[in-house]
Design a protein around this motif. Structure first.
Motif, short mmCIF file in Angstrom:
data_model
loop_
_atom_site.label_atom_id
_atom_site.label_comp_id
_atom_site.label_asym_id
_atom_site.label_seq_id
_atom_site.Cartn_x
_atom_site.Cartn_y
_atom_site.Cartn_z
N GLN A 202 0.91 -1.22 -0.20
CA GLN A 202 -0.17 -0.06 0.31
C GLN A 202 1.00 1.20 -0.13
N ALA A 203 2.35 1.13 0.59
CA ALA A 203 3.59 2.63 0.35
C ALA A 203 3.63 2.34 -1.13
N ILE A 204 3.75 1.56 -1.60
CA ILE A 204 3.73 1.75 -3.10
C ILE A 204 2.98 2.61 -4.28
N ASP A 205 1.79 1.44 -3.71
CA ASP A 205 0.40 2.78 -4.06
C ASP A 205 0.29 3.84 -3.86
N ARG A 206 0.68 4.46 -2.64
CA ARG A 206 0.46 5.54 -2.51
C ARG A 206 1.31 6.80 -3.05
N LEU A 207 2.65 6.16 -2.67
CA LEU A 207 4.22 7.12 -3.03
C LEU A 207 3.63 6.89 -5.47
N VAL A 208 3.19 5.98 -5.83
CA VAL A 208 2.65 5.73 -7.33
C VAL A 208 1.73 6.77 -7.48
N GLU A 209 0.28 7.06 -6.68
CA GLU A 209 -0.33 8.14 -6.74
C GLU A 209 0.29 9.98 -6.66
N GLU A 210 1.20 9.72 -5.21
CA GLU A 210 1.19 10.47 -5.07
C GLU A 210 2.03 11.17 -6.46
N SER A 211 3.04 10.62 -6.95
CA SER A 211 3.60 10.91 -7.86
C SER A 211 3.13 11.06 -9.41
N THR A 212 1.67 10.64 -9.24
CA THR A 212 1.01 11.06 -10.74
C THR A 212 0.38 12.05 -10.65
N ARG A 213 -0.17 12.40 -9.02
CA ARG A 213 -0.85 13.32 -8.96
C ARG A 213 -0.57 14.70 -9.10
N VAL A 214 0.85 14.88 -8.71
CA VAL A 214 1.66 16.33 -8.91
C VAL A 214 2.39 15.71 -10.19
N GLY A 215 2.54 16.75 -10.85
CA GLY A 215 3.12 16.31 -12.22
C GLY A 215 4.79 16.81 -11.81
N GLY A 216 5.27 17.10 -12.77
CA GLY A 216 6.14 17.57 -13.22
C GLY A 216 7.82 16.27 -12.69
N ASP A 217 8.48 17.23 -12.69
CA ASP A 217 10.23 15.86 -12.12
C ASP A 217 9.31 15.54 -10.23
N HIS A 218 10.52 14.43 -9.75
CA HIS A 218 10.58 14.62 -8.29
C HIS A 218 11.58 14.40 -7.92
N VAL A 219 11.63 14.13 -6.78
CA VAL A 219 13.36 13.45 -5.96
C VAL A 219 12.36 12.48 -4.85
N PHE A 220 13.13 11.50 -4.53
CA PHE A 220 12.95 10.35 -4.07
C PHE A 220 13.94 9.85 -3.68
N THR A 221 13.94 10.18 -1.87
CA THR A 221 15.16 9.74 -1.09
C THR A 221 14.90 8.34 -0.66
N LEU A 222 16.01 7.53 -0.52
CA LEU A 222 15.38 5.61 -0.35
C LEU A 222 17.05 5.23 0.52
N ARG A 223 17.29 4.58 0.82
CA ARG A 223 18.40 4.42 1.68
C ARG A 223 19.30 3.16 1.36
N ALA A 224 19.95 2.54 1.68
CA ALA A 224 21.05 1.59 1.51
C ALA A 224 21.07 1.09 2.15
N GLU A 225 20.41 1.30 3.93
CA GLU A 225 20.09 0.01 4.43
C GLU A 225 19.05 -0.57 5.08
N LEU A 226 17.33 0.11 3.47
CA LEU A 226 16.42 -0.25 4.01
C LEU A 226 16.55 -0.64 2.59
N GLU A 227 15.29 0.28 1.65
CA GLU A 227 15.72 -0.44 0.61
C GLU A 227 16.07 -1.10 -0.66
N GLY A 228 17.49 -0.56 0.29
CA GLY A 228 19.30 -1.50 -0.65
C GLY A 228 18.82 -3.23 -0.14
N MET A 229 18.32 -3.26 1.01
CA MET A 229 18.30 -4.75 1.76
C MET A 229 17.31 -5.48 2.09
N GLN A 230 16.43 -4.52 2.88
CA GLN A 230 14.87 -5.36 3.53
C GLN A 230 14.11 -5.44 3.20
#
Length: 291
Positions: A202-230
């Motif tokens: 559901q978090a992924i769904d929210r991120l996709v929805e938010e990026s689509t709802r607000v136009g233009g370029d986006h910056v998404f921050t992720l972490r090597a310790e989180l998205e890079g592993m777990q």
């Protein structure tokens, strides 16, 4: 052209050793670029163990660093992993010298302390990559006025130190800092999970929805310790969803290609609470001199 720039914060020894190679493979597999922002000095993340919460995803061994064991030097131990990201074609830049110390102290730190921390990170980056650093991304989106001044004085092409909506020239306390800010525009995965999103899907769904709802370029921050592993499988699904919707997955530097920096709008900077995080964070404010 729709673009999402992937800002990858690398906070710890373990993230540099394991998360960075895993992310390189995952991003290449999904035809995605990105920007790695490295913590370059001591890993004292173990001291966060006393404040451990569901939004902090360090494993037990990592939490011991700096608490019961001597703090390992990330840049000294894992420079090869940092260069691996560079050699694979990814953008590399500065996160901090000591990420934990910066995030906890910068808001009230004296100018001399700020200069020492940023100088150590600058020199270590030069030692590892044999070239001066060109960009900076503050841990936890925490800065003060003098740290912002130094992004200009040190000659960075841009910084990504705040949360906001679009690139701008920052103004703090009436002082213009001629180093563009490329703010994080989307919530992070751990913020969504910490504020009641029931599952990572559901978090992924929210991120996709938010990026689509607000136009233009986006910056998404992720972490090597989180998205890079777990949550590597979660990140891969997110990248696939974005690509299916026509987004290019790029490095932060790509957002400035073909842009005239002098035409960027000037916006004030302030501090505000971010849902899912404790304490004030640097945020993009109103247009400078706006009524």
């Amino acid at each position: 052209m729709k673009r999402i720039a992937l800002k990858i914060d690398v906070d710890t020894c373990r993230g540099t050793l394991l998360g960075v190679p895993a992310l390189i493979d995952l991003l290449q597999r999904n035809d995605a670029s990105g920007s790695f922002f490295f913590s370059l000095g001591p890993d004292t993340s173990g001291r966060e163990a006393r404040a451990f919460s569901p939004s902090r995803h360090y494993d037990f061994v990592t939490r011991l660093y700096g608490l019961f064991l001597p703090a390992p030097d990330i840049g000294a131990r894992h420079a090869d992993n940092m260069r691996q990201a560079r050699d694979a074609g990814f953008e590399v830049a500065i996160h901090a010298w000591n990420r934990v110390r910066w995030e906890s102290a910068v808001m009230t730190a004296e100018n001399a302390w700020i200069e020492a921390e940023m100088a150590q990170a600058y020199r270590r980056y030069e030692d590892i990559f044999a070239t001066p650093p060109h960009a900076h991304a503050a841990p936890g989106w925490r800065m003060n006025r003098h740290a912002l001044r130094l992004t200009q004085r040190l000659g960075f092409c841009y910084a990504s130190d705040c949360r906001g909506k679009f690139p701008f020239i920052p103004v703090i306390d009436g002082e213009i800092v001629l180093c563009p800010q490329l703010p994080t525009t989307l919530p992070t995965l751990d913020e969504l999970l910490a504020t009641g999103t029931p599952s990572v899907d559901q978090a992924i769904d929210r991120l996709v929805e938010e990026s689509t709802r607000v136009g233009g370029d986006h910056v998404f921050t992720l972490r090597a310790e989180l998205e890079g592993m777990q949550y590597s499988a979660t990140l891969e699904r997110l990248l696939v969803e974005w690509r299916c919707r026509g987004y290019q997955l790029v490095a932060l530097r790509d957002l400035l290609v073909s842009r005239n920096i002098t035409t960027l709008p000037r916006h004030t900077l302030g501090f505000a609470e971010i849902p899912g995080r404790t304490g004030s964070r640097l945020v993009q404010g109103r247009a400078f001199l706006q009524d």
